[in-house]
Design a protein around this motif. Sequence first.
Motif, PDB file in Angstrom:
ATOM      1  N   ASP A 145       0.747  -1.253   0.000  1.00  0.00           N
ATOM      2  CA  ASP A 145       0.000   0.000   0.000  1.00  0.00           C
ATOM      3  C   ASP A 145       0.782   1.312   0.000  1.00  0.00           C
ATOM      4  O   ASP A 145       0.191   2.365  -0.188  1.00  0.00           O
ATOM      5  N   SER A 146       2.066   1.267   0.214  1.00  0.00           N
ATOM      6  CA  SER A 146       2.808   2.533   0.233  1.00  0.00           C
ATOM      7  C   SER A 146       3.377   2.814  -1.160  1.00  0.00           C
ATOM      8  O   SER A 146       3.477   1.911  -1.997  1.00  0.00           O
ATOM      9  N   PRO A 147       3.777   4.045  -1.429  1.00  0.00           N
ATOM     10  CA  PRO A 147       4.384   4.373  -2.717  1.00  0.00           C
ATOM     11  C   PRO A 147       5.878   4.081  -2.779  1.00  0.00           C
ATOM     12  O   PRO A 147       6.556   4.500  -3.711  1.00  0.00           O
ATOM     13  N   ALA A 148       6.398   3.330  -1.790  1.00  0.00           N
ATOM     14  CA  ALA A 148       7.845   3.099  -1.711  1.00  0.00           C
ATOM     15  C   ALA A 148       8.403   2.432  -2.962  1.00  0.00           C
ATOM     16  O   ALA A 148       9.504   2.766  -3.427  1.00  0.00           O
ATOM     17  N   ALA A 149       7.671   1.475  -3.524  1.00  0.00           N
ATOM     18  CA  ALA A 149       8.157   0.774  -4.716  1.00  0.00           C
ATOM     19  C   ALA A 149       8.226   1.724  -5.912  1.00  0.00           C
ATOM     20  O   ALA A 149       9.186   1.690  -6.688  1.00  0.00           O
ATOM     21  N   MET A 150       7.216   2.566  -6.046  1.00  0.00           N
ATOM     22  CA  MET A 150       7.217   3.548  -7.131  1.00  0.00           C
ATOM     23  C   MET A 150       8.383   4.515  -6.976  1.00  0.00           C
ATOM     24  O   MET A 150       9.070   4.867  -7.953  1.00  0.00           O
ATOM     25  N   GLN A 151       8.624   4.949  -5.759  1.00  0.00           N
ATOM     26  CA  GLN A 151       9.730   5.873  -5.505  1.00  0.00           C
ATOM     27  C   GLN A 151      11.075   5.209  -5.788  1.00  0.00           C
ATOM     28  O   GLN A 151      11.991   5.852  -6.310  1.00  0.00           O
ATOM     29  N   ALA A 152      11.193   3.918  -5.456  1.00  0.00           N
ATOM     30  CA  ALA A 152      12.433   3.194  -5.727  1.00  0.00           C
ATOM     31  C   ALA A 152      12.672   3.089  -7.232  1.00  0.00           C
ATOM     32  O   ALA A 152      13.803   3.231  -7.713  1.00  0.00           O
ATOM     33  N   ALA A 153      11.601   2.845  -7.989  1.00  0.00           N
ATOM     34  CA  ALA A 153      11.717   2.767  -9.439  1.00  0.00           C
ATOM     35  C   ALA A 153      12.116   4.114 -10.029  1.00  0.00           C
ATOM     36  O   ALA A 153      12.938   4.190 -10.951  1.00  0.00           O
ATOM     37  N   GLU A 154      11.555   5.178  -9.479  1.00  0.00           N
ATOM     38  CA  GLU A 154      11.898   6.523  -9.955  1.00  0.00           C
ATOM     39  C   GLU A 154      13.370   6.826  -9.695  1.00  0.00           C
ATOM     40  O   GLU A 154      14.068   7.400 -10.548  1.00  0.00           O
ATOM     41  N   ARG A 155      13.849   6.442  -8.508  1.00  0.00           N
ATOM     42  CA  ARG A 155      15.264   6.695  -8.179  1.00  0.00           C
ATOM     43  C   ARG A 155      16.199   5.885  -9.073  1.00  0.00           C
ATOM     44  O   ARG A 155      17.266   6.379  -9.462  1.00  0.00           O
ATOM     45  N   ARG A 156      15.799   4.652  -9.370  1.00  0.00           N
ATOM     46  CA  ARG A 156      16.663   3.792 -10.168  1.00  0.00           C
ATOM     47  C   ARG A 156      16.783   4.305 -11.596  1.00  0.00           C
ATOM     48  O   ARG A 156      17.850   4.268 -12.205  1.00  0.00           O
ATOM     49  N   GLY A 157      15.691   4.759 -12.150  1.00  0.00           N
ATOM     50  CA  GLY A 157      15.700   5.247 -13.525  1.00  0.00           C
ATOM     51  C   GLY A 157      15.610   4.098 -14.519  1.00  0.00           C
ATOM     52  O   GLY A 157      16.184   3.027 -14.310  1.00  0.00           O
ATOM     53  N   GLY A 158      14.877   4.308 -15.599  1.00  0.00           N
ATOM     54  CA  GLY A 158      14.739   3.275 -16.619  1.00  0.00           C
ATOM     55  C   GLY A 158      13.843   2.125 -16.206  1.00  0.00           C
ATOM     56  O   GLY A 158      13.835   1.070 -16.858  1.00  0.00           O
ATOM     57  N   VAL A 159      13.096   2.294 -15.124  1.00  0.00           N
ATOM     58  CA  VAL A 159      12.208   1.253 -14.611  1.00  0.00           C
ATOM     59  C   VAL A 159      10.808   1.845 -14.458  1.00  0.00           C
ATOM     60  O   VAL A 159      10.651   2.996 -14.046  1.00  0.00           O
ATOM     61  N   TYR A 160       9.803   1.043 -14.779  1.00  0.00           N
ATOM     62  CA  TYR A 160       8.422   1.469 -14.611  1.00  0.00           C
ATOM     63  C   TYR A 160       7.823   0.850 -13.351  1.00  0.00           C
ATOM     64  O   TYR A 160       8.200  -0.248 -12.932  1.00  0.00           O
ATOM     65  N   GLY A 161       6.871   1.567 -12.758  1.00  0.00           N
ATOM     66  CA  GLY A 161       6.148   1.056 -11.605  1.00  0.00           C
ATOM     67  C   GLY A 161       4.650   1.157 -11.840  1.00  0.00           C
ATOM     68  O   GLY A 161       4.182   2.032 -12.575  1.00  0.00           O
ATOM     69  N   VAL A 162       3.908   0.250 -11.223  1.00  0.00           N
ATOM     70  CA  VAL A 162       2.443   0.254 -11.314  1.00  0.00           C
ATOM     71  C   VAL A 162       1.893   0.565  -9.930  1.00  0.00           C
ATOM     72  O   VAL A 162       2.179  -0.138  -8.962  1.00  0.00           O
ATOM     73  N   GLY A 163       1.101   1.627  -9.828  1.00  0.00           N
ATOM     74  CA  GLY A 163       0.577   2.059  -8.541  1.00  0.00           C
ATOM     75  C   GLY A 163      -0.529   1.163  -8.025  1.00  0.00           C
ATOM     76  O   GLY A 163      -1.263   0.536  -8.795  1.00  0.00           O
ATOM     77  N   GLN A 164      -0.655   1.122  -6.704  1.00  0.00           N
ATOM     78  CA  GLN A 164      -1.629   0.271  -6.021  1.00  0.00           C
ATOM     79  C   GLN A 164      -2.736   1.108  -5.391  1.00  0.00           C
ATOM     80  O   GLN A 164      -2.469   1.982  -4.567  1.00  0.00           O
ATOM     81  N   ASP A 165      -3.974   0.860  -5.795  1.00  0.00           N
ATOM     82  CA  ASP A 165      -5.192   1.383  -5.175  1.00  0.00           C
ATOM     83  C   ASP A 165      -5.448   2.863  -5.440  1.00  0.00           C
ATOM     84  O   ASP A 165      -6.569   3.257  -5.684  1.00  0.00           O
ATOM     85  N   SER A 166      -4.439   3.708  -5.320  1.00  0.00           N
ATOM     86  CA  SER A 166      -4.636   5.118  -5.631  1.00  0.00           C
ATOM     87  C   SER A 166      -3.712   5.510  -6.780  1.00  0.00           C
ATOM     88  O   SER A 166      -2.816   4.752  -7.163  1.00  0.00           O
ATOM     89  N   ASP A 167      -3.934   6.691  -7.318  1.00  0.00           N
ATOM     90  CA  ASP A 167      -3.089   7.190  -8.398  1.00  0.00           C
ATOM     91  C   ASP A 167      -1.735   7.586  -7.811  1.00  0.00           C
ATOM     92  O   ASP A 167      -1.625   8.585  -7.095  1.00  0.00           O
ATOM     93  N   MET A 168      -0.706   6.799  -8.088  1.00  0.00           N
ATOM     94  CA  MET A 168       0.616   7.041  -7.526  1.00  0.00           C
ATOM     95  C   MET A 168       1.550   7.750  -8.491  1.00  0.00           C
ATOM     96  O   MET A 168       2.770   7.758  -8.293  1.00  0.00           O
ATOM     97  N   SER A 169       0.996   8.383  -9.515  1.00  0.00           N
ATOM     98  CA  SER A 169       1.837   9.056 -10.505  1.00  0.00           C
ATOM     99  C   SER A 169       2.666  10.172  -9.890  1.00  0.00           C
ATOM    100  O   SER A 169       3.771  10.472 -10.356  1.00  0.00           O
ATOM    101  N   ARG A 170       2.145  10.781  -8.819  1.00  0.00           N
ATOM    102  CA  ARG A 170       2.876  11.899  -8.203  1.00  0.00           C
ATOM    103  C   ARG A 170       4.147  11.436  -7.494  1.00  0.00           C
ATOM    104  O   ARG A 170       4.991  12.260  -7.128  1.00  0.00           O
ATOM    105  N   PHE A 171       4.298  10.131  -7.306  1.00  0.00           N
ATOM    106  CA  PHE A 171       5.493   9.609  -6.647  1.00  0.00           C
ATOM    107  C   PHE A 171       6.546   9.123  -7.637  1.00  0.00           C
ATOM    108  O   PHE A 171       7.625   8.687  -7.219  1.00  0.00           O
ATOM    109  N   GLY A 172       6.233   9.184  -8.910  1.00  0.00           N
ATOM    110  CA  GLY A 172       7.201   8.757  -9.914  1.00  0.00           C
ATOM    111  C   GLY A 172       6.851   9.345 -11.259  1.00  0.00           C
ATOM    112  O   GLY A 172       6.211   8.679 -12.090  1.00  0.00           O
ATOM    113  N   GLU A 173       7.232  10.563 -11.485  1.00  0.00           N
ATOM    114  CA  GLU A 173       6.831  11.272 -12.702  1.00  0.00           C
ATOM    115  C   GLU A 173       7.227  10.507 -13.957  1.00  0.00           C
ATOM    116  O   GLU A 173       6.466  10.414 -14.919  1.00  0.00           O
ATOM    117  N   LYS A 174       8.427   9.942 -13.949  1.00  0.00           N
ATOM    118  CA  LYS A 174       8.902   9.184 -15.109  1.00  0.00           C
ATOM    119  C   LYS A 174       8.598   7.698 -14.983  1.00  0.00           C
ATOM    120  O   LYS A 174       8.325   7.021 -15.972  1.00  0.00           O
TER     121      LYS A 174
END
Length: 362
Positions: free
Chosen positions: A222-251
């Motif tokens: 339930d947290s955006p931690a995975a999305m944030q980790a993908a954003e930090r890594r770069g070149g990786v996509y993340g799929v948000g859970q339950d809510s719109d998590m786009s704000r935690f990983g612009e790319k």
Amino acid sequence: MRTFRVKQWLAALLTGASLTLASLGAQAEDPFKVGFIYVGPVGDNGWSYQHDLGRKAVEKNLGDKVKTTYIESVPEGADAERAITNLVKDGNKLIFTTSFGYMNPTAKVAKKYPDVTFMHATGYKQEKNLGTYIAKSFEGRYVAGFLAAKMTKSNTIGYIASFPIPEVIRDINAVQLALNRYNPKAKLKIVWVNTWFDPGKEADAANTLMDQGADVILQHTDSPAAMQAAERRGGVYGVGQDSDMSRFGEKAHLVSVVQNWEDYYTGVVKSVMDGTWKSGDFWGGMAEGVVTSNNFNPALSEELKAEATKIIDEIKGGYNPFTGPIKDQKGEVKVPEGSSMSIADLAKMDWYVEGVEGDIPK
């Protein structure tokens, strides 16, 4: 003269009594009290956050006719039973318990208080005063699996799983079915974290999967931690859970599987208040507006977004991603061609479809 004065006095007395009774009647119309139990904090930006938006919508839509309250971060088990009981004792006449592990505690309390209505999310036990409800999140997960199949370069997809319950197994299988159909070369790697909300564990799981070559990360936590980790890594996509998590990983944000409970919660509260509520099992998906998965990464091609939108429209029109032929890991046909899994079968899913690697934890 004396008779006239007596009549005046009686009239005044009756008028005062009427005003007093009217005042008491107004006070008697107390707001209908509704309680919510959350497994995580309302600020998790995922599951509990979305359910709390539903609670707020109830207050907005029904105004001073209702009064809602919630208890957050309630562990599943004995603590849940105490929390549910406390809500009953506080006068709540309708209680929503919003996690699978609350099933037995909810059923136990419901038997003790037959005059209170209970609604349990993601479970299967029902009583005269206990109903169940769940989102068809597998529909959104299937769309996410399609996008993962098309966007991966490494052909390695990562999945952060919470607990081995039917809901989670179902969603893993939905992703694999999409991979089987749209990119059979892609492999799905699963890391079980045994928690719904633990940003540290979720980030560690995401990093482990990315270290193993995953360039798309899905999560059933339930947290955006995975999305944030993908954003930090770069070149990786993340799929948000339950809510719109786009704000935690612009790319990094590929799409989110969003659950919308505002209309549903308002409808349930209204039905209990007007006496039309009946126990049952509600499954809400894309057709009902409970699940949405159309907040695509703007960088996706128009062609790909159109294809994903077509799949969404097909699901809204009645297509079931669990339509045969479907085999299990051993190659045994579980769903024949032309058949689709029923809600009853999906509700108790405890097996992996063909292509998923590893075993379901015990």
